[in-house]
Design an enzyme around this catalytic site. Sequence first.
Site, PDB file in Angstrom:
ATOM      1  N   HIS A  65      26.382   3.669  16.073  1.00 44.91           N
ATOM      2  CA  HIS A  65      27.421   3.479  14.711  1.00 44.91           C
ATOM      3  C   HIS A  65      28.566   3.627  13.949  1.00 44.91           C
ATOM      4  CE1 HIS A  65      25.427   2.276  10.070  1.00 44.91           C
ATOM      5  NE2 HIS A  65      24.901   3.308  10.052  1.00 44.91           N
ATOM      6  N   HIS A  86      27.626  -6.429  16.894  1.00 46.81           N
ATOM      7  CA  HIS A  86      26.535  -5.921  15.643  1.00 46.81           C
ATOM      8  C   HIS A  86      25.475  -6.960  15.403  1.00 46.81           C
ATOM      9  CE1 HIS A  86      26.111  -5.255  11.668  1.00 46.81           C
ATOM     10  NE2 HIS A  86      27.137  -3.827  11.891  1.00 46.81           N
ATOM     11  N   ASP A 115      34.822  -1.611  13.176  1.00 46.69           N
ATOM     12  CA  ASP A 115      35.188  -0.171  13.456  1.00 46.69           C
ATOM     13  C   ASP A 115      36.153  -1.202  14.852  1.00 46.69           C
ATOM     14  OD1 ASP A 115      33.659   1.384  12.296  1.00 46.69           O
ATOM     15  OD2 ASP A 115      31.425   1.037  13.324  1.00 46.69           O
TER      16      ASP A 115
HETATM   17  N1  CMC Z   1      29.814  -4.453  24.849  1.00 46.51           N
HETATM   18  C1  CMC Z   1      29.361  -5.256  25.789  1.00 46.51           C
HETATM   19  N2  CMC Z   1      28.171  -5.561  25.222  1.00 46.51           N
HETATM   20  C2  CMC Z   1      27.482  -5.847  24.863  1.00 46.51           C
HETATM   21  C3  CMC Z   1      27.807  -4.921  23.421  1.00 46.51           C
HETATM   22  C4  CMC Z   1      28.960  -4.766  23.562  1.00 46.51           C
HETATM   23  N3  CMC Z   1      29.702  -3.735  22.521  1.00 46.51           N
HETATM   24  N4  CMC Z   1      27.026  -4.801  22.087  1.00 46.51           N
HETATM   25  C5  CMC Z   1      26.216  -5.689  22.544  1.00 46.51           C
HETATM   26  N5  CMC Z   1      26.390  -6.520  24.069  1.00 46.51           N
HETATM   27  C6  CMC Z   1      25.462  -6.445  25.043  1.00 46.51           C
HETATM   28  C7  CMC Z   1      24.366  -5.635  25.843  1.00 46.51           C
HETATM   29  O1  CMC Z   1      24.624  -5.547  26.297  1.00 46.51           O
HETATM   30  C8  CMC Z   1      23.379  -7.365  25.108  1.00 46.51           C
HETATM   31  O2  CMC Z   1      23.304  -8.184  26.545  1.00 46.51           O
HETATM   32  P1  CMC Z   1      22.271  -9.080  27.619  1.00 46.51           P
HETATM   33  O3  CMC Z   1      21.075  -9.377  26.644  1.00 46.51           O
HETATM   34  O4  CMC Z   1      22.614  -9.386  28.472  1.00 46.51           O
HETATM   35  O5  CMC Z   1      21.106  -7.579  27.540  1.00 46.51           O
HETATM   36  C9  CMC Z   1      23.483  -8.471  24.411  1.00 46.51           C
HETATM   37  O6  CMC Z   1      24.369  -7.833  24.502  1.00 46.51           O
HETATM   38  C10 CMC Z   1      22.527  -7.920  22.979  1.00 46.51           C
HETATM   39  O7  CMC Z   1      22.753  -6.470  22.264  1.00 46.51           O
HETATM   40  P2  CMC Z   1      21.704  -5.831  21.726  1.00 46.51           P
HETATM   41  O8  CMC Z   1      22.324  -4.019  22.390  1.00 46.51           O
HETATM   42  O9  CMC Z   1      21.021  -6.295  22.532  1.00 46.51           O
HETATM   43  O10 CMC Z   1      21.838  -5.890  20.596  1.00 46.51           O
HETATM   44  P3  CMC Z   1      21.915  -4.912  19.140  1.00 46.51           P
HETATM   45  O11 CMC Z   1      21.663  -5.268  17.533  1.00 46.51           O
HETATM   46  O12 CMC Z   1      20.729  -4.076  19.846  1.00 46.51           O
HETATM   47  O13 CMC Z   1      22.830  -3.884  18.852  1.00 46.51           O
HETATM   48  C11 CMC Z   1      25.059  -2.587  18.427  1.00 46.51           C
HETATM   49  C12 CMC Z   1      24.143  -3.500  17.732  1.00 46.51           C
HETATM   50  C13 CMC Z   1      25.789  -2.433  17.653  1.00 46.51           C
HETATM   51  C14 CMC Z   1      24.260  -1.854  19.070  1.00 46.51           C
HETATM   52  C15 CMC Z   1      25.900  -2.849  20.106  1.00 46.51           C
HETATM   53  O14 CMC Z   1      26.621  -4.376  19.726  1.00 46.51           O
HETATM   54  C16 CMC Z   1      27.291  -2.022  20.058  1.00 46.51           C
HETATM   55  O15 CMC Z   1      26.422  -0.931  21.151  1.00 46.51           O
HETATM   56  N6  CMC Z   1      27.916  -2.319  19.989  1.00 46.51           N
HETATM   57  C17 CMC Z   1      29.241  -1.456  20.380  1.00 46.51           C
HETATM   58  C18 CMC Z   1      28.839   0.023  19.155  1.00 46.51           C
HETATM   59  C19 CMC Z   1      29.503  -0.383  18.107  1.00 46.51           C
HETATM   60  O16 CMC Z   1      30.513  -1.136  18.242  1.00 46.51           O
HETATM   61  N7  CMC Z   1      28.601  -0.215  17.114  1.00 46.51           N
HETATM   62  C20 CMC Z   1      29.126  -0.146  15.447  1.00 46.51           C
HETATM   63  C21 CMC Z   1      28.228  -1.110  14.980  1.00 46.51           C
HETATM   64  S1  CMC Z   1      29.049  -1.968  12.981  1.00 46.51           S
HETATM   65  C22 CMC Z   1      29.372  -0.313  11.790  1.00 46.51           C
HETATM   66  C23 CMC Z   1      28.385  -0.235  11.303  1.00 46.51           C
HETATM   67  O17 CMC Z   1      27.759  -0.942  11.277  1.00 46.51           O
HETATM   68  O18 CMC Z   1      27.021   0.941  12.028  1.00 46.51           O
END
Ligand code: CMC
Length: 445
Positions: free
Chosen positions: A284, A323, A379
């Site tokens: 986050h 996201h 971010d």
């Molecule tokens: N790098 C590589 N792969 C990714 C990433 C990433 N940053 N984000 C998502 N994926 C992949 C994930 O592994 C999954 O792949 P698969 O379908 O093969 O399993 C697919 O994309 C879908 O991702 P998810 O984890 O199911 O998506 P989510 O909605 O649960 O997670 C997230 C959203 C923001 C937690 C995630 O994208 C992430 O961990 N990003 C990196 C951390 C980040 O930048 N966070 C800041 C968010 S913006 C500020 C805020 O509002 O807090």
Amino acid sequence: MSSSKAGPAAGSAAAGTRRDTLSITDNRTGRQYEIPVKNDTIRTNDLRQIKVQESDFGMMGYDPAYTNTASCTSKITFIDGDKGILRYRGYSIEELAEKSTYPETAYLILYGELPTRAQLKDWNYHITHHTFIHESIKKFLDGFHYDAHPMGMLISTVAALSTFYPDAKDIFNPESRRKQTYRLIGKMPTLAAFSYRHSLGMPFVYPDNDLSYAGNFLNMLFRTTELQYRPNPTLERALDILFILHADHEQNCSSTAMRGVGSSHVDPYSATAAATAALYGPLHGGANEQVLRMLMEIGSVNNVPAYVKRVKTGEKLLMGFGHRVYKNYDPRARIVKHIAYEVFDVMGRNPLIDIALECERIALEDDYFVTRRLYPNVDFYTGLIYQAMGFPVTMFPVLFAIPRTSGWIAQWEEMLLDQEQKIARPRQVYLGYDLRSYIPAEHRG
Ligand code: CMC
């Protein structure tokens, strides 16, 4: 979850025959049910009538991480993640970033309308005159190690504020809520700046009421021997815009923590401490800190392809990408990228920008990211700006928490005044043992 809006012609039924209901056939029993649909949403409580036996608990929805469950109705922030749209109270983030200031935007988020001149003057007066913190807070800060993470210090000190303001427990009194709002918006920058100065072993700098909200924050962080600190106007405005961009983001992890903890009717300082703790996590608000660490680990533009390869094998995350809601370019990231160059003009170019640009270039062309619709989020570029402005990486999530306080309070107040809300208490699907008999220790295998 994304803001949901009912389309005027939703559904395929012809005009006249349309019924805003959902028909469900339970194939276990052959029974049929008709459930009302409002705003493209059903109430999962309406599923409870679906039972096989009369004694059954009834059907529930199972939705780990609330990816498709609305926990509230809200009038604060609208996001269309597919189109990359973000609006506070109907105003686009682009227009607010260009024309508004953070205090004005905070007022808009909290009270629903842009303030009149008189209202803005009054608001600025109050948030400026609630910036001082009790001297005892300094004693708490003194107890922290010199290398304590400033988010840990912020969480602790904002929680401690509740002990100084017992009147904050009067949460259904609008006057009390207004007072705590002034205090929280006013004091968060002071707590944050004092945490920073503690980590440097520098004396605390008291607020200067002649400066703007962002300007005073810079004063409390960076003033040394000047009689009066004068913030650089470009940096002051850049920080103010960053505060606007971070002010609210509907039902994210920390707002959900604020609402959830606040739903027990605890005081707003304790709820804000919980929301700040939720923001601290690397998925986050802690992501901006992790982006910088990642860019430093990558080290050079030449190393980007190898790093991206590790991301694609699942070994690493590309921090600052992806996201839950945006499946398009985060509109905030676009504005942040622009501000980065303005800050570099004053402070010098952050060499990590080239690594970031290369990550973005490769990712936006790569099938892994394209198919998963992973774009830079807010971010991705903020850390580069903060670093260029002289902030250590540990301060990055703190810079997110300060402006998000207005969003948290607005979400908290909306929850409190919503007649439908109750203490947050999700259900579970229990998959553990049925009743078992206790076995004395000497008989256990
Ligand atoms: N790098 C590589 N792969 C990714 C990433 C990433 N940053 N984000 C998502 N994926 C992949 C994930 O592994 C999954 O792949 P698969 O379908 O093969 O399993 C697919 O994309 C879908 O991702 P998810 O984890 O199911 O998506 P989510 O909605 O649960 O997670 C997230 C959203 C923001 C937690 C995630 O994208 C992430 O961990 N990003 C990196 C951390 C980040 O930048 N966070 C800041 C968010 S913006 C500020 C805020 O509002 O807090």
